[in-house]
Every structure is written in structure tokens, then in C-alpha cells.
Design an enzyme around this catalytic site. Structure first.
Site, short mmCIF file in Angstrom:
data_model
loop_
_atom_site.label_atom_id
_atom_site.label_comp_id
_atom_site.label_asym_id
_atom_site.label_seq_id
_atom_site.Cartn_x
_atom_site.Cartn_y
_atom_site.Cartn_z
N HIS A 82 0.71 -1.27 0.06
CA HIS A 82 -0.15 0.13 -0.11
C HIS A 82 0.96 1.27 -0.05
O HIS A 82 0.34 2.22 0.00
CB HIS A 82 -0.99 -0.11 1.13
CG HIS A 82 -0.17 0.25 2.47
ND1 HIS A 82 0.29 -0.60 3.11
CD2 HIS A 82 -0.10 1.35 3.30
CE1 HIS A 82 0.98 -0.33 4.37
NE2 HIS A 82 0.54 0.89 4.43
C1 UD1 Z 1 -2.24 5.54 5.99
C2 UD1 Z 1 -0.80 6.04 6.70
C3 UD1 Z 1 0.25 4.74 6.71
C4 UD1 Z 1 0.02 3.47 7.13
C5 UD1 Z 1 -1.41 3.14 6.53
C6 UD1 Z 1 -2.13 1.71 6.97
C7 UD1 Z 1 -0.33 8.25 6.68
C8 UD1 Z 1 0.21 9.37 5.85
N1 UD1 Z 1 -0.31 7.11 6.06
O1 UD1 Z 1 -1.97 5.41 4.61
O2 UD1 Z 1 1.61 5.24 7.29
O3 UD1 Z 1 0.78 2.47 6.88
O4 UD1 Z 1 -2.37 4.22 6.81
O5 UD1 Z 1 -3.23 1.38 6.48
O6 UD1 Z 1 -1.06 8.67 7.60
N2 UD1 Z 1 -9.14 4.98 2.07
C9 UD1 Z 1 -10.26 4.34 2.16
N3 UD1 Z 1 -11.13 3.75 3.08
C10 UD1 Z 1 -10.56 4.37 4.37
C11 UD1 Z 1 -9.27 5.05 4.46
C12 UD1 Z 1 -8.57 5.36 3.31
O7 UD1 Z 1 -10.81 3.92 0.78
O8 UD1 Z 1 -11.11 3.95 5.22
C13 UD1 Z 1 -8.50 5.18 0.79
C14 UD1 Z 1 -8.89 6.49 0.26
O9 UD1 Z 1 -8.97 6.51 -1.13
C15 UD1 Z 1 -7.84 7.54 0.68
C16 UD1 Z 1 -6.50 6.40 0.94
O10 UD1 Z 1 -6.94 5.18 0.96
O11 UD1 Z 1 -7.59 8.52 -0.07
C17 UD1 Z 1 -5.51 6.78 1.55
O12 UD1 Z 1 -5.86 6.88 2.92
P1 UD1 Z 1 -4.87 7.60 3.99
O13 UD1 Z 1 -5.64 7.43 5.36
O14 UD1 Z 1 -4.53 8.96 3.58
O15 UD1 Z 1 -3.58 6.79 3.81
P2 UD1 Z 1 -2.94 5.25 3.78
O16 UD1 Z 1 -2.76 5.03 2.42
O17 UD1 Z 1 -4.44 4.56 4.38
#
Ligand code: UD1
Length: 363
Positions: free
Chosen positions: A203
Site C-alpha cells: 500500500h
Molecule cells: C495510512 C498511513 C500509513 C499507514 C496506513 C495503514 C499516513 C500518511 N499514512 O496510509 O502510514 O501505513 O495508513 O493502512 O497517515 N481509504 C479508504 N478507506 C479508508 C481510508 C482510506 O478507501 O477508510 C482510501 C482513500 O482513497 C484514501 C486512501 O485510501 O485517499 C489513503 O488513505 P490515507 O489514510 O490517507 O492513507 P493510507 O494510504 O491509508
């Protein structure tokens, strides 16, 4: 009693926070905040159902967005919470955007911060987590570290020794506590897998966001799946990019949705090897005794290489390393206690609670 606000927001925070909250129960007034950074049931709800975590007292609903949008949304929500509740201490976990946001808001309100999992360094500022770690540590009053190398990093950055406490790894408390529930036979039955299979999790933005990198990764994954079936629980972040790059459930690859905590670790516990770019998985495989191939150019968790099962192989080196690992004699699973990293013993939560209570009492 002192009032402590714990700030959590995303999947990796929850198994770290659970043992700390449990060890402080009845010894401090605790408020659990969920920032809402992760909101899908599969990344959030399932952890509250499976771990001994109380329901969050507040959910800020910050959600997704650019780094600035997400960090700002969490900051605005937390400023109100901290102003109203006036905690004696804010506890933050790991290296996600919610961690940084909480540390910034607390520091500006002159509320002390304790950082659980302080001092890890990849020395790669292209990773958002590295920025979050460095700034959070600079703003923290209590730096609770999981491995000895982190003590050295903090000391070199000028953090006074009296603030740094080597307490071990609370995520491993959670893992050891639930070990009996990680059932590889159940995982094989559920997903129709043979005795030998591989697991991959991916991821990181550097691997899944750019089409070229995603394409390289997908080609390596399909080749790995020629050795034995490869199961990939997909984080929502990587799904679209990897599928666009050609990742599909064919020729030995099985794509799944993100899995709950025990289901995922049951699958990992029985795997011949795990291919990953996650930080937490490097640690979990080390304690489970499962070979881990990390598809990144660096790791902030070198103790998983020196004291665990991890090898840093990048994307290019995965197939060679996989063939080596599969040819080696099997290791004991889980790793015997004396082969685990120091203080990854299931008692980090109580140590963290004691450091916090002593520090609050001395103020
Ligand atoms: C975040 C953390 C990362 C961690 C990961 C674990 C940061 C910068 N990154 O990354 O360190 O390893 O979590 O999972 O804080 N999304 C969904 N559903 C959700 C949440 C996110 O579909 O419940 C999708 C959305 O498209 C979103 C993308 O995932 O834009 C990224 O989510 P985000 O929380 O920004 O970062 P992660 O990649 O999950």
C-alpha cells in the site's frame, strides 16, 4: 486522577493503543479519540470488535484527502477537543498523519505529548511517515521507543536522554495476547489454499501510486505466484492502481479485501513467506517466525532484520530472495522468546503506563 487523551486514526494505531489503554485503566481518566482518518469498517471497526479496545469517546470524521487537507481536518477537530477537555497528556501512536496533527495541536496548546513508537527512522524523506515521525518526536515530551536503534536516532537529533524510554513494542503485546486465535488451518479452509502459499500486502504510495512502479510490482507478483499460490489482501489505496497495472485473480494470484486482525494474522502465520511494504507486517512476521521480504529500498525497523525474519530486498530482488527463503529449513513458529527483539515480550503496555504515570506524578 490525571486526564489522558489518546489519539488514534488508522489501522496500525489500534493494536498499538489497545495495551496502553488497558494498562492505564482505573489509573487515569482516559479519553479515546478516533480521528476518522480510516473510516471503512475493514480498516477500523473490525479492530474495535476484535481487540480489547473501548469504543472511541469521540470520532472526528476527518476522512481522506491530500496530506494538507487530512492533517488540517484532524488538527481543527483536535484543537476543539483539547481545548474543551484540557488533558494533562496527549498520547499519540506511530507515524500517520493523525499522529503528526495531534502532536502539533497539543504542542501549540502547551499540552505535553507522549509518542509511542518514537525514534524510528528510514532516513527517506520521500515517505510521508518519515516527516511525521521527525516532527512528532521533536514536539514530544515523552519518547517511548520500541528498539534500541531508536534511542540512538533521538539522541543524535538532540532529544534529552531523560525524555527517552525504551519500553518495547505494544503492538507485539496485542499479537502475543491473541496468538491462539491466529489459525492457519482456518485461513487455508476459508480461502481454499493448499498447505504452501504466499501472502503479499502492498500500500505504500511509492509502490502503488505511480503506474510505472505499480506495473513492475505486478509483474513480480505474478512471477512469485508461479512458485505457489499468492494471496493479496488489498488496502483500498492500492486497489485501483494495481488492478489498472494488470493485477488480477489469475494464474495463482488471489485478490481479497482487507482482512480483519485475526484473519489476516492467521493467514500470515501459515504462509511460506510474506512479501510486503508495510512496517507493521515486518514486525509481526518477525515474532511469528515467518520469512518476510520487504519490497522497499529502506526500513525504519532494522531490528526486524537483525533480530527477526525480515530481508530488505526491494522490488527487483524479491524473486531471488524468495527462492532462497523457500529453499531454507523452516524456522520455529512463533519465534522462541529469546530470538525476539529485546523487550518484544508482551509487557510493553504496562511499561508504557508506568513511565506515563511516574512522569505525570513528578510534574
Ligand atoms: C495510512 C498511513 C500509513 C499507514 C496506513 C495503514 C499516513 C500518511 N499514512 O496510509 O502510514 O501505513 O495508513 O493502512 O497517515 N481509504 C479508504 N478507506 C479508508 C481510508 C482510506 O478507501 O477508510 C482510501 C482513500 O482513497 C484514501 C486512501 O485510501 O485517499 C489513503 O488513505 P490515507 O489514510 O490517507 O492513507 P493510507 O494510504 O491509508
Amino acid at each position: 486522577m490525571s486526564r489522558i487523551v489518546h489519539v488514534t486514526g488508522a489501522r496500525p494505531n489500534f493494536p498499538k493503543a489497545a495495551p496502553v489503554l488497558a494498562a492505564l485503566r482505573g489509573r487515569a481518566e482516559q479519553v479515546l479519540v478516533h480521528t476518522g482518518q480510516h473510516y471503512d469498517d475493514r480498516l477500523s471497526r473490525v479492530f474495535f470488535d476484535e481487540l480489547d479496545l473501548p469504543e472511541p469517546d469521540l470520532n472526528l470524521g476527518a476522512g481522506s484527502g491530500s496530506h494538507a487537507q487530512q492533517t488540517a481536518a484532524v488538527m481543527i477537530g483536535l484543537e476543539q477537543v483539547f481545548t474543551e477537555r484540557r488533558p494533562d497528556l496527549v498520547v499519540v501512536y506511530g507515524d500517520i498523519n493523525s499522529t503528526l496533527a495531534a502532536a502539533l495541536v497539543a504542542a501549540k496548546l502547551q499540552i505535553p505529548v507522549a509518542h509511542v513508537e518514537a525514534g524510528l527512522r528510514s532516513f527517506d524523506l520521500s515517505m510521508p511517515e518519515e516527516v511525521n515521525r521527525r516532527v512528532t518526536d521533536q514536539l514530544s515530551d515523552l519518547l517511548l521507543v520500541t528498539s534500541a536503534d531508536a534511542v540512538g536516532h533521538l539522541a543524535r537529533e538532540g532529544v534529552p536522554a531523560g525524555r527517552i524510554h525504551f519500553v518495547g513494542n505494544p503492538m507485539i503485546d496485542t499479537l502475543l495476547r491473541h496468538l491462539d486465535r491466529f489459525d492457519p488451518a482456518a485461513a487455508r479452509a476459508e480461502f481454499g489454499l493448499p498447505e504452501s502459499y504466499l501472502v503479499a500486502t502492498l500500500h505504500r504510495p511509492a509502490n502503488v501510486d505511480e503506474p510505472e512502479a505499480a506495473g513492475e510490482l505486478v509483474s513480480v507478483l505474478h512471477k512469485a505466484a508461479e512458485r505457489m499460490p499468492l494471496v493479496i489482501p488489498l488496502h483500498p489505496r492500492g486497489r485501483a492502481g494495481l488492478q489498472k497495472a494488470g493485477l488480477d485473480s489469475s494464474s495463482g494470484v488471489r485478490l481479497l479485501d482487507s482482512l480483519p486482525y485475526t484473519g489476516f494474522l492467521g493467514l500470515v502465520r501459515g504462509a511460506a513467506a510474506v512479501l510486503t511494504d508495510s512496517g507493521g507486517v515486518q514486525e509481526e512476521t518477525s515474532v511469528l517466525g515467518v520469512p518476510c521480504l520487504t519490497m522497499r529500498p529502506n526500513t525504519e525497523r532494522p531490528v526486524t532484520i537483525t533480530h527477526g525474519t525480515n530481508r530488505l530486498v526491494g522490488v527487483d530482488g524479491v524473486l531471488t530472495a524468495l527462492d532462497e527463503v523457500l529453499a531454507e529449513p523452516a524456522r520455529p513458529r512463533p519465534a522462541p522468546p529469546e530470538q525476539r527483539p529485546p523487550l518484544w515480550d508482551g509487557a510493553a503496555g504496562p511499561r508504557i503506563a508506568q513511565v506515563i504515570l511516574d512522569w505525570l506524578a513528578a510534574r
